[in-house]
Motif scaffolding. Structure first.
Motif, PDB file in Angstrom:
ATOM      1  N   ASP A   1      94.298  19.779  60.933  1.00  0.00           N
ATOM      2  CA  ASP A   1      92.850  20.015  60.842  1.00  0.00           C
ATOM      3  C   ASP A   1      92.375  19.945  59.401  1.00  0.00           C
ATOM      4  O   ASP A   1      91.275  19.445  59.116  1.00  0.00           O
ATOM      5  CB  ASP A   1      92.501  21.397  61.408  1.00  0.00           C
ATOM      6  N   GLY A   2      93.206  20.461  58.491  1.00  0.00           N
ATOM      7  CA  GLY A   2      92.851  20.434  57.078  1.00  0.00           C
ATOM      8  C   GLY A   2      92.774  19.035  56.505  1.00  0.00           C
ATOM      9  O   GLY A   2      92.152  18.821  55.452  1.00  0.00           O
ATOM     10  N   ILE A   3      93.372  18.077  57.197  1.00  0.00           N
ATOM     11  CA  ILE A   3      93.292  16.672  56.781  1.00  0.00           C
ATOM     12  C   ILE A   3      92.129  15.969  57.467  1.00  0.00           C
ATOM     13  O   ILE A   3      91.391  15.203  56.847  1.00  0.00           O
ATOM     14  CB  ILE A   3      94.620  15.953  57.098  1.00  0.00           C
ATOM     15  N   LEU A   4      91.947  16.243  58.758  1.00  0.00           N
ATOM     16  CA  LEU A   4      90.957  15.511  59.542  1.00  0.00           C
ATOM     17  C   LEU A   4      89.533  16.029  59.365  1.00  0.00           C
ATOM     18  O   LEU A   4      88.580  15.256  59.432  1.00  0.00           O
ATOM     19  CB  LEU A   4      91.344  15.571  61.019  1.00  0.00           C
ATOM     20  N   THR A   5      89.368  17.327  59.150  1.00  0.00           N
ATOM     21  CA  THR A   5      88.016  17.877  58.988  1.00  0.00           C
ATOM     22  C   THR A   5      87.276  17.273  57.802  1.00  0.00           C
ATOM     23  O   THR A   5      86.130  16.825  57.947  1.00  0.00           O
ATOM     24  CB  THR A   5      88.063  19.409  58.879  1.00  0.00           C
ATOM     25  N   PRO A   6      87.875  17.244  56.596  1.00  0.00           N
ATOM     26  CA  PRO A   6      87.153  16.596  55.493  1.00  0.00           C
ATOM     27  C   PRO A   6      86.860  15.131  55.770  1.00  0.00           C
ATOM     28  O   PRO A   6      85.785  14.626  55.402  1.00  0.00           O
ATOM     29  CB  PRO A   6      88.115  16.762  54.301  1.00  0.00           C
TER      30      PRO A   6
ATOM     31  N   ALA B   1      91.392  11.740  66.985  1.00  0.00           N
ATOM     32  CA  ALA B   1      92.505  12.440  66.330  1.00  0.00           C
ATOM     33  C   ALA B   1      92.178  13.920  66.160  1.00  0.00           C
ATOM     34  O   ALA B   1      93.019  14.797  66.409  1.00  0.00           O
ATOM     35  CB  ALA B   1      92.790  11.796  64.972  1.00  0.00           C
ATOM     36  N   TYR B   2      90.954  14.190  65.749  1.00  0.00           N
ATOM     37  CA  TYR B   2      90.522  15.563  65.504  1.00  0.00           C
ATOM     38  C   TYR B   2      90.594  16.398  66.776  1.00  0.00           C
ATOM     39  O   TYR B   2      91.077  17.533  66.777  1.00  0.00           O
ATOM     40  CB  TYR B   2      89.095  15.523  64.960  1.00  0.00           C
ATOM     41  N   GLY B   3      90.104  15.842  67.890  1.00  0.00           N
ATOM     42  CA  GLY B   3      90.117  16.569  69.153  1.00  0.00           C
ATOM     43  C   GLY B   3      91.521  16.919  69.607  1.00  0.00           C
ATOM     44  O   GLY B   3      91.773  18.018  70.111  1.00  0.00           O
ATOM     45  N   THR B   4      92.463  15.990  69.413  1.00  0.00           N
ATOM     46  CA  THR B   4      93.858  16.243  69.790  1.00  0.00           C
ATOM     47  C   THR B   4      94.429  17.416  69.012  1.00  0.00           C
ATOM     48  O   THR B   4      95.098  18.295  69.576  1.00  0.00           O
ATOM     49  CB  THR B   4      94.710  14.983  69.542  1.00  0.00           C
TER      50      THR B   4
ATOM     51  N   VAL C   1     101.544  12.756  64.771  1.00  0.00           N
ATOM     52  CA  VAL C   1     102.499  12.336  63.740  1.00  0.00           C
ATOM     53  C   VAL C   1     102.510  13.325  62.581  1.00  0.00           C
ATOM     54  O   VAL C   1     103.578  13.737  62.094  1.00  0.00           O
ATOM     55  CB  VAL C   1     102.163  10.911  63.241  1.00  0.00           C
ATOM     56  N   ILE C   2     101.317  13.721  62.128  1.00  0.00           N
ATOM     57  CA  ILE C   2     101.233  14.685  61.022  1.00  0.00           C
ATOM     58  C   ILE C   2     101.906  15.995  61.398  1.00  0.00           C
ATOM     59  O   ILE C   2     102.701  16.556  60.627  1.00  0.00           O
ATOM     60  CB  ILE C   2      99.757  14.927  60.640  1.00  0.00           C
ATOM     61  N   ALA C   3     101.588  16.491  62.600  1.00  0.00           N
ATOM     62  CA  ALA C   3     102.187  17.745  63.051  1.00  0.00           C
ATOM     63  C   ALA C   3     103.698  17.616  63.202  1.00  0.00           C
ATOM     64  O   ALA C   3     104.440  18.548  62.869  1.00  0.00           O
ATOM     65  CB  ALA C   3     101.557  18.177  64.377  1.00  0.00           C
TER      66      ALA C   3
END
Length: 794
Positions: free
Chosen positions: A193-198, A445-448, A507-509
């Protein structure tokens, strides 16, 4: 100095003879002095005026992410086009009930109550569970830790359903590992989330430029977003303390504007969209759209993104302030904003791709664009700060490699900056923004990521309700059924979009989960090794006051993860060098599953062995929110507590006129025959003349001492002894303080499986090589550092 060692980790020490009994008396746990530190925790009371002020401030810290969702929800719900205006009402109805069920009912009024003394997030829930059940996989806790004022927990009756749940959870290591894995999954997706939110917030806000310049290339918008992101991450090291006062006014103005625009659009275009408050339109929506309606839930899901950030950013505000801000400002303004966009789209179906900016009245377009960009930056800042906090918690609980943590504010404990993580987040955020270039794929991606975090929180909340709140199982079942029904529905929808960008958070997780689990696995194996290979205290005392060496002036601080016993690093040190310092202090820096340890409860000090050995143990306890201060401050506090221990110990000796009593009421014991190991691990019989009562006198820092120590010396003699020992300790400190740290290399045993060798010999070894050294974390001066090398085979 390198020593190769190989120990069977599966075996337990079953020798419960004389040496074991003596060991327990010499190196006793710190029960009484911890009890002296216990004070009742009192929750702060807030006046009505202060509560309003805190509610206002919480808008800028907690609700930025949730508040900027109207920028991109309708676009991601209808990525192609709108074929029927009834679909708009159905989508609005789904948004209304999603906001009601998840953020309002579940999080604001239920999950936020499960905070750990004000701390939120998955690790805060895990720390609560660790205090109510023995599920921590690193067994370094002791019952003395339960005496902390912040170690709050409720009593569980043995015959209750909660007790049965606890016994089931503690039953085997597999369940503990599954629970840890669940926490790590939730944590890793929160980092995503810290990557996708911005990325999605700034890109969506920047997209407003194209409304006034339709011919502008998408690449220009991406470049503008990347420039804003680089600036945002580059300013992190200054901290948010200097500009945080701006956050709340910006977000409050944002909510008032989107709410006002929503009212205007409802009045101007179509007030019929308010029929969406009827859930009937949800049924009609799915019946009409079928599978497309189901997959569109991935876009609806974005209306509740930021809810987990709401819980993770809970630290600085009382729950009542969070609830007041949401119910009075956030919730109604969001409903009005979405209803206004829906009303606009009823007559402008083709504008769905940029519905937010198209629905803004022309006269306030550019001011609104500026406010939207600022709100996106504030929302991004909130998730970045939450990511730093999550990494700090994971690091403190042994689930993340050691990283440098900088405290950016002298006023607020939670405001930290982690340089390594900051630049990793920036690079990944730029890659996501520049790689996808559109809100739709980033939204998928964000929703997932969001739905996975919510599912992890739900499972943890089930255990919290059973073990901590001790709710009736029917209430737990209702909560679990409703939460899982909603979240599993959303999860099934986002699975359809895994190939359309939904794979990114997975992938990030997965990468962060792999790193965190391997680090935790290696840390557990290393700790178990040190526990099994620690040296017998009786053997150490059998060497005599000189320890068989030359005692040179100075103080040696031996750092160890063990809160009891002598680490093998020390025996390795004294068997390879001919000298040791006049005073030896075993220092254990231990992190506990509490959010903080008060300063006056941080240090526990005790003496090891008779006084002429000049050996002490100091346990420094920290919570997952605490920061290890600079070395000078830590060292000064350590010695202040040591000197206080010596003074109080002497006072107790002076007040004792009988040798019938010793510490904890144990009888004085002398001349006990014990079996002591020699350097070759053989045993030899020896008679050790010990007075157990004087071997392990214990005193807490900054607390009254009620220890009866054996001895018939007069008060004057004790006072003179105190002066002599204080002078001796002061002269040794003036001679120099040396920090002795273990520089261990961990290797898998030769008979280990391929996966264990891969994990320990390569992945864990690589992580230890690139992470911060203990000397850097403890801020140890290089000229005072002494590393002792060893190889551990686990």
């Amino acid at each position: 100095m390198v020593s190769d060692m190989d120990v069977d980790m599966s075996g337990e020490d079953e020798s419960k003879g004389g040496m074991w009994a003596l060991e327990q008396k010499i190196d006793q746990p710190m029960d009484e002095e911890a009890g002296r530190l216990k004070n009742m925790y009192r929750e702060k009371k807030f006046s009505a005026l202060l509560l309003l002020q805190l509610s206002f401030q919480s808008l800028g810290v907690v609700y930025g992410d949730l508040g900027t969702s109207p920028l991109y929800v309708f676009y991601n719900t209808f990525p192609d086009k709108i074929t029927d205006t009834e679909d708009i009402v159905g989508a609005l109805s789904l948004i209304i009930y999603s906001l009601t069920l998840v953020p309002l009912i579940k999080y604001v009024f239920i999950v936020c109550r499960a905070n750990d003394n004000g701390q939120g997030g998955t690790f805060a829930l895990y720390s609560l569970l660790c205090r109510h059940a023995k599920v921590n996989t690193i067994p370094n806790q002791h019952k003395t830790d339960e005496e902390l004022t912040t170690y709050s927990r409720s009593t569980i009756h043995e015959k209750s359903f909660a007790a049965k749940t606890r016994r089931w959870l503690e039953g085997d290591a597999f369940k503990k590992n599954v629970l840890l894995l669940l926490v790590l999954v939730g944590t890793c997706t929160a980092i995503g989330d810290g990557i996708l939110t911005p990325a999605i917030s700034v890109l969506s806000a920047s997209g407003g430029i194209k409304i006034d310049h339709p011919g502008m290339s998408t690449d220009v918008v991406v470049v503008v977003a990347v420039v804003i992101l680089v600036g945002l991450f580059s300013l992190q090291h200054y901290g948010v303390d200097k500009v945080a006062w701006l956050f709340a006014p910006i977000i409050l103005l944002w909510f008032l504007l989107i709410g006002g625009i929503g009212i205007f659009n409802i009045w101007k275009y179509d007030s019929g969209v308010l029929h969406a408050f009827s859930p009937v339109y949800i049924f009609r929506y799915f019946k009409r759209r079928g599978k497309n309606g189901w997959t569109s839930l991935g876009g609806i899901m974005l209306s509740i993104t930021g809810t987990e950030a709401l819980f993770a950013d809970l630290a600085h505000f009382p729950v009542s302030a969070i609830q007041l801000a949401f119910t009075v400002v956030v919730f109604p303004c969001l409903l009005l904003a979405y209803s206004g966009q829906a009303a606009y789209l009823m007559y402008n179906k083709d504008h769905v791709h940029d519905a937010f900016y198209r629905s803004i009245p022309e006269g306030i377009y550019w001011p609104m664009f500026i406010i939207a960009t600022l709100a996106a930056i504030v929302a991004s800042q909130a998730t970045i700060s939450a990511t730093f906090s999550i990494i700090k918690q994971a690091n403190a609980l042994g689930c993340f490699p050691r990283v440098k943590v900088i405290h950016t504010s002298s006023k607020f404990l939670g405001q930290i900056y982690i340089p390594d993580i900051n630049w990793i987040l920036m690079v990944l955020c730029i890659i996501v923004t520049a790689g996808f270039k559109n809100q739709n794929q980033i939204g998928n991606a964000y929703g997932t990521a969001v739905v996975i975090v919510m599912l992890a929180t739900t499972f943890l909340m089930i255990l919290i309700m059973l073990l901590v709140w001790r709710c009736h199982w029917i209430l737990v079942f209702i909560f679990a059924a409703l939460s899982l029904l909603v979240e599993c529905t959303y999860f099934s929808a986002v699975l359809f979009k895994v190939d359309q960008g939904g794979w990114v958070p997975l992938v990030i997780a997965a990468v962060f989960l792999f790193i965190m689990y391997i680090w935790h696995y290696g840390s557990v194996k290393r700790y178990e090794f040190e526990m099994h290979s620690k040296i017998s205290m009786a053997w150490l005392l059998g060497l005599g006051p000189s320890l068989g060496l030359v005692r040179v002036p100075g103080i040696g601080l031996v750092y160890t993860e063990l809160a009891s016993g002598v680490p093998h690093i020390f025996s390795h040190f004294i068997t390879n060098l001919p000298a040791i310092h006049s005073v030896v202090i075993f220092v254990c820096v231990k992190y506990l599953p509490v959010y903080t340890v008060p300063e006056d409860e941080r240090f526990l000090v005790k003496r090891i062995g008779p006084k002429n050995f000049h050996m002490f143990r100091c346990v420094a306890r920290y919570g997952y929110k605490d920061l290890h201060k600079k070395d000078d401050e830590f060292e000064n506090k350590l010695f202040n507590n040591l000197f206080m221990f010596v003074r109080l110990e002497s006072m107790m000796e002076g007040g004792s006129d009988s040798d019938d009593y010793s510490l904890y009421g144990q009888q004085t014991q002398r001349s006990r025959d014990v079996l002591l190991p020699d350097n070759n691990n053989n045993t030899f019989s020896s008679v050790v003349d010990l007075t157990i009562s004087s071997c392990d006198s214990i005193v807490p820092a900054k607390s009254p001492l009620t220890v009866v120590n054996s001895g018939s010396s007069s008060g004057q003699v004790s006072s003179q002894r105190e002066v002599d020992e204080m002078e001796f300790l002061t002269s040794c400190r003036d001679a120099g303080v040396v920090h002795i740290l273990g520089n261990t290399v961990v290797r898998a045993r030769r008979d280990s499986s391929f996966y264990k060798k891969l994990s320990i010999d390569y992945v864990y070894a690589f992580l230890r090589k690139i992470c911060r050294e203990h000397s850097v974390i403890f801020n140890v001066p290089h000229e005072s550092l002494l590393n002792v090398g060893q190889v551990f085979y686990v």
